[in-house]
Design a protein around this motif. Structure first.
Motif, PDB file in Angstrom:
ATOM      1  N   ARG A  75      28.495 -32.561  26.082  1.00 59.68           N
ATOM      2  CA  ARG A  75      27.883 -33.204  27.253  1.00 59.68           C
ATOM      3  C   ARG A  75      26.794 -32.311  27.838  1.00 59.68           C
ATOM      4  N   LEU A  76      27.022 -30.999  27.835  1.00 66.29           N
ATOM      5  CA  LEU A  76      25.973 -30.092  28.287  1.00 66.29           C
ATOM      6  C   LEU A  76      24.713 -30.304  27.445  1.00 66.29           C
ATOM      7  N   GLY A  77      24.884 -30.453  26.134  1.00 64.31           N
ATOM      8  CA  GLY A  77      23.739 -30.693  25.276  1.00 64.31           C
ATOM      9  C   GLY A  77      22.977 -31.940  25.679  1.00 64.31           C
ATOM     10  N   SER A  78      23.702 -32.997  26.001  1.00 63.47           N
ATOM     11  CA  SER A  78      23.020 -34.225  26.418  1.00 63.47           C
ATOM     12  C   SER A  78      22.305 -34.034  27.748  1.00 63.47           C
ATOM     13  N   LEU A  79      22.892 -33.233  28.641  1.00 60.55           N
ATOM     14  CA  LEU A  79      22.220 -32.922  29.912  1.00 60.55           C
ATOM     15  C   LEU A  79      20.903 -32.195  29.674  1.00 60.55           C
ATOM     16  N   LEU A  80      20.845 -31.425  28.583  1.00 53.72           N
ATOM     17  CA  LEU A  80      19.641 -30.679  28.257  1.00 53.72           C
ATOM     18  C   LEU A  80      18.681 -31.468  27.371  1.00 53.72           C
ATOM     19  N   GLY A  81      18.971 -32.763  27.173  1.00 51.66           N
ATOM     20  CA  GLY A  81      18.052 -33.620  26.437  1.00 51.66           C
ATOM     21  C   GLY A  81      18.251 -33.647  24.935  1.00 51.66           C
ATOM     22  N   GLN A  82      19.385 -33.158  24.443  1.00 53.03           N
ATOM     23  CA  GLN A  82      19.646 -33.135  23.005  1.00 53.03           C
ATOM     24  C   GLN A  82      20.250 -34.468  22.566  1.00 53.03           C
ATOM     25  N   LEU A  86      22.294 -33.343  17.376  1.00 55.05           N
ATOM     26  CA  LEU A  86      21.928 -31.980  17.735  1.00 55.05           C
ATOM     27  C   LEU A  86      22.932 -31.397  18.704  1.00 55.05           C
ATOM     28  N   ALA A  87      23.331 -32.174  19.708  1.00 53.26           N
ATOM     29  CA  ALA A  87      24.285 -31.678  20.699  1.00 53.26           C
ATOM     30  C   ALA A  87      25.597 -31.276  20.047  1.00 53.26           C
ATOM     31  N   GLY A  88      26.052 -32.069  19.057  1.00 52.30           N
ATOM     32  CA  GLY A  88      27.292 -31.733  18.374  1.00 52.30           C
ATOM     33  C   GLY A  88      27.178 -30.450  17.573  1.00 52.30           C
ATOM     34  N   ALA A  89      26.064 -30.294  16.838  1.00 52.75           N
ATOM     35  CA  ALA A  89      25.870 -29.087  16.035  1.00 52.75           C
ATOM     36  C   ALA A  89      25.739 -27.852  16.917  1.00 52.75           C
ATOM     37  N   VAL A  90      25.032 -28.000  18.027  1.00 53.19           N
ATOM     38  CA  VAL A  90      24.855 -26.879  18.947  1.00 53.19           C
ATOM     39  C   VAL A  90      26.180 -26.538  19.626  1.00 53.19           C
ATOM     40  N   ALA A  91      26.913 -27.551  20.053  1.00 52.76           N
ATOM     41  CA  ALA A  91      28.153 -27.317  20.795  1.00 52.76           C
ATOM     42  C   ALA A  91      29.150 -26.494  20.003  1.00 52.76           C
ATOM     43  N   GLY A 316      18.442 -24.447  31.446  1.00 52.32           N
ATOM     44  CA  GLY A 316      18.123 -24.815  30.078  1.00 52.32           C
ATOM     45  C   GLY A 316      16.639 -25.050  29.882  1.00 52.32           C
ATOM     46  N   ARG A 317      16.006 -25.710  30.856  1.00 48.45           N
ATOM     47  CA  ARG A 317      14.568 -25.954  30.755  1.00 48.45           C
ATOM     48  C   ARG A 317      13.783 -24.652  30.817  1.00 48.45           C
ATOM     49  N   LEU A 318      14.190 -23.736  31.691  1.00 47.78           N
ATOM     50  CA  LEU A 318      13.493 -22.455  31.804  1.00 47.78           C
ATOM     51  C   LEU A 318      13.670 -21.607  30.550  1.00 47.78           C
ATOM     52  N   VAL A 319      14.868 -21.619  29.980  1.00 38.66           N
ATOM     53  CA  VAL A 319      15.107 -20.877  28.734  1.00 38.66           C
ATOM     54  C   VAL A 319      14.211 -21.420  27.630  1.00 38.66           C
ATOM     55  N   ARG A 320      14.168 -22.739  27.511  1.00 44.25           N
ATOM     56  CA  ARG A 320      13.328 -23.366  26.487  1.00 44.25           C
ATOM     57  C   ARG A 320      11.855 -23.029  26.723  1.00 44.25           C
ATOM     58  N   ARG A 321      11.429 -23.079  27.966  1.00 47.50           N
ATOM     59  CA  ARG A 321      10.043 -22.773  28.303  1.00 47.50           C
ATOM     60  C   ARG A 321       9.680 -21.344  27.884  1.00 47.50           C
ATOM     61  N   LEU A 338      25.908 -18.784  30.849  1.00 49.76           N
ATOM     62  CA  LEU A 338      25.984 -18.548  29.403  1.00 49.76           C
ATOM     63  C   LEU A 338      25.951 -19.839  28.583  1.00 49.76           C
ATOM     64  N   PRO A 339      26.684 -20.904  28.985  1.00 44.33           N
ATOM     65  CA  PRO A 339      26.608 -22.126  28.170  1.00 44.33           C
ATOM     66  C   PRO A 339      25.195 -22.682  28.055  1.00 44.33           C
ATOM     67  N   SER A 340      24.460 -22.728  29.162  1.00 43.63           N
ATOM     68  CA  SER A 340      23.103 -23.279  29.096  1.00 43.63           C
ATOM     69  C   SER A 340      22.157 -22.330  28.381  1.00 43.63           C
ATOM     70  N   ARG A 341      22.369 -21.027  28.486  1.00 45.55           N
ATOM     71  CA  ARG A 341      21.547 -20.061  27.734  1.00 45.55           C
ATOM     72  C   ARG A 341      21.666 -20.315  26.237  1.00 45.55           C
ATOM     73  N   PHE A 342      22.884 -20.352  25.744  1.00 46.80           N
ATOM     74  CA  PHE A 342      23.060 -20.493  24.304  1.00 46.80           C
ATOM     75  C   PHE A 342      22.764 -21.910  23.826  1.00 46.80           C
ATOM     76  N   ALA A 343      23.093 -22.913  24.626  1.00 51.50           N
ATOM     77  CA  ALA A 343      22.815 -24.291  24.216  1.00 51.50           C
ATOM     78  C   ALA A 343      21.310 -24.517  24.076  1.00 51.50           C
ATOM     79  N   ALA A 344      20.532 -24.050  25.041  1.00 50.30           N
ATOM     80  CA  ALA A 344      19.085 -24.227  24.980  1.00 50.30           C
ATOM     81  C   ALA A 344      18.478 -23.401  23.852  1.00 50.30           C
ATOM     82  N   THR A 345      18.974 -22.180  23.674  1.00 46.40           N
ATOM     83  CA  THR A 345      18.449 -21.304  22.629  1.00 46.40           C
ATOM     84  C   THR A 345      18.754 -21.852  21.250  1.00 46.40           C
ATOM     85  N   TYR A 346      19.990 -22.261  21.029  1.00 45.66           N
ATOM     86  CA  TYR A 346      20.365 -22.766  19.714  1.00 45.66           C
ATOM     87  C   TYR A 346      19.625 -24.058  19.382  1.00 45.66           C
ATOM     88  N   ALA A 347      19.438 -24.922  20.379  1.00 46.33           N
ATOM     89  CA  ALA A 347      18.702 -26.166  20.141  1.00 46.33           C
ATOM     90  C   ALA A 347      17.255 -25.873  19.741  1.00 46.33           C
TER      91      ALA A 347
END
Length: 423
Positions: A75-82, A86-91, A316-321, A338-347
């Motif tokens: 669900r975090l992945g979907s919040l970040l637009g995945q 992709l969200a499943g693989a990242v999660a 997540g948006r700032l990490v991606r940026r 940490l969850p949003s750091r790694f979720a955004a980075t891995y995506a």
């Protein structure tokens, strides 16, 4: 058809070589390029006296609990637009990461995060920090990169900062071999002279403790406008790599000190404010080719209480940026980041892998495609894929399937000056 002869004589060529000898030495010594070693995706800052050998594991558990309380990592992945795939693989990868290595780089903070508690208290904390870090490294529970941030070299705090640095390094040296991932952070730098003073300090510590020359490298925090533009209209930060060659490991942008120094009101202080972007662009230019790494700053919008999901989306948006702009590291201040750091980075790496790997395969196999990549671009493609592997976003088997190269060959493509291995 006869091949025309050359006109320049051996003496002409020798003269040109002589004219460019200084340039050759400068490029060789001061612009070695990245060394290909792993760069952490983040640095976590905590007050120095809060460190325990179990801290990294504790943060990982708290991060996973926060994610579970808000619908899970997918669900975090979907919040970040995945999308769902992709969200499943990242999660699944983020879950593994938070359970095994939730903190890649940890800084025990004796500066803003510690404050002025008096000399006796800070002495005791510095000695305790060295002991705790040594114990964690010995037990295998320390993050792969770990160290301290001490007080800055301005007159009011210089003696205190040096004493804490001395106590910590001396304590580690007394405990045995220094941690392989030891990192020292010099904050609030305003002049080249302060960095030269730090170079002298660590050189003396190396001599005193019989350490190899150059063993104690350090990061410089870019938190003051004087380091970006000096009083003579020059850029001191651009002078740093050449004032102390090989000594600086990274430049870290300080979001809030820098913004405040430029009179940006608190509401608008951010990693994406135009003044931040300008400073970071100067930092990139200053260290290009030198091998010095870059880190973006932090956001103080923390995922707690009723603000978890909004804060995750912002983070997540700032990490991606940052990643899109070539800043592959940033600061995290709370376990729930940490969850949003790694979720955004891995995506970021997983989304980019298929196209980057296809172009890399075309380059290696000399296959014509829609893009004709030059060697410099091939290096960038390989470096992107290699970073994805090093941080855990993608697997070596995926790279082999997509790009047709193994890790040794990938490393040699990313850093050809360092390796000559083949797949």
């Amino acid at each position: 058809m006869a091949v025309p002869g050359t006109s320049l004589t051996a003496a002409d060529l020798a003269r040109i070589d002589g004219q460019l000898a200084d340039t050759d030495r400068l490029l060789d010594q001061n612009y070695p390029g990245d060394d290909g070693s792993r760069q952490p995706v983040h640095t976590v800052y905590i007050p120095a006296d809060r460190f325990t050998p179990s801290l990294a594991a504790d943060w990982g558990s708290q991060a996973l609990a926060t994610a579970a309380a808000h619908g899970g990592l997918s669900r975090l992945g979907s919040l970040l637009g995945q999308d769902a795939d992709l969200a499943g693989a990242v999660a699944s990868r983020v879950e593994t990461k938070l359970g095994t290595e939730p903190i890649e780089d940890l800084r025990l903070d004796f500066e803003d995060g510690f404050g002025d508690r008096g000399d006796d208290a800070e002495d005791a904390a510095a000695v305790a920090a060295a002991s705790a870090v040594a114990a964690a490294v010995s037990a295998g529970s320390a993050p792969p990169f770990i160290g301290i941030r001490f007080k800055c070299f301005e007159a009011a705090t210089r003696a205190r900062g040096l004493r804490t640095l001395d106590l910590f390094v001396s304590g580690l040296a007394a405990a045995g071999e220094l941690p392989a991932g030891l990192v020292l952070t010099l904050p609030k730098v305003t002049t080249v002279a302060q960095v030269q003073a730090m170079d002298y300090a660590v050189s003396r510590l190396e001599e005193i403790h019989s350490l190899p020359a150059g063993r104690l490298r350090f990061e410089v925090q870019v938190e003051t406008p004087q380091l970006i533009l000096g009083p003579e209209g020059t850029s001191p930060v651009a002078q740093l790599p050449h004032a102390v060659p090989g000594r600086i490991s990274g430049l870290h942008y300080g979001t809030y000190d820098y913004s405040a120094s430029l009179q940006i009101s608190a509401e608008y202080q951010s990693m994406e404010h135009p003044v931040a972007d300008f400073a970071k662009e100067v930092m990139q230019l200053a260290v290009a080719g030198t091998g010095i790494r870059l880190s973006d700053g932090s956001t103080n919008i923390i995922p707690v209480g009723d603000n978890v999901e909004n804060a995750w989306q912002l983070h997540g948006r700032l990490v991606r940026r940052s990643l899109e702009r070539g800043f592959y590291q940033g600061w995290d201040l709370h376990p729930a980041q940490l969850p949003s750091r790694f979720a955004a980075t891995y995506a970021f790496y997983r989304q980019g892998l298929p196209a980057a790997a296809a172009r890399l395969r075309n380059y290696v196999e000399q296959t014509e495609g829609g893009v004709m990549d030059e060697p410099a671009t091939a290096r960038a493609l390989a470096a992107f894929v290699l970073r994805g592997v090093q941080c855990g976003a993608v697997g070596a088997e995926e790279v082999l399937a997509f790009a047709g190269v193994g890790l040794p060959r990938l490393t040699s493509l990313a850093h050809p000056r360092l390796t000559t291995t083949s797949k």
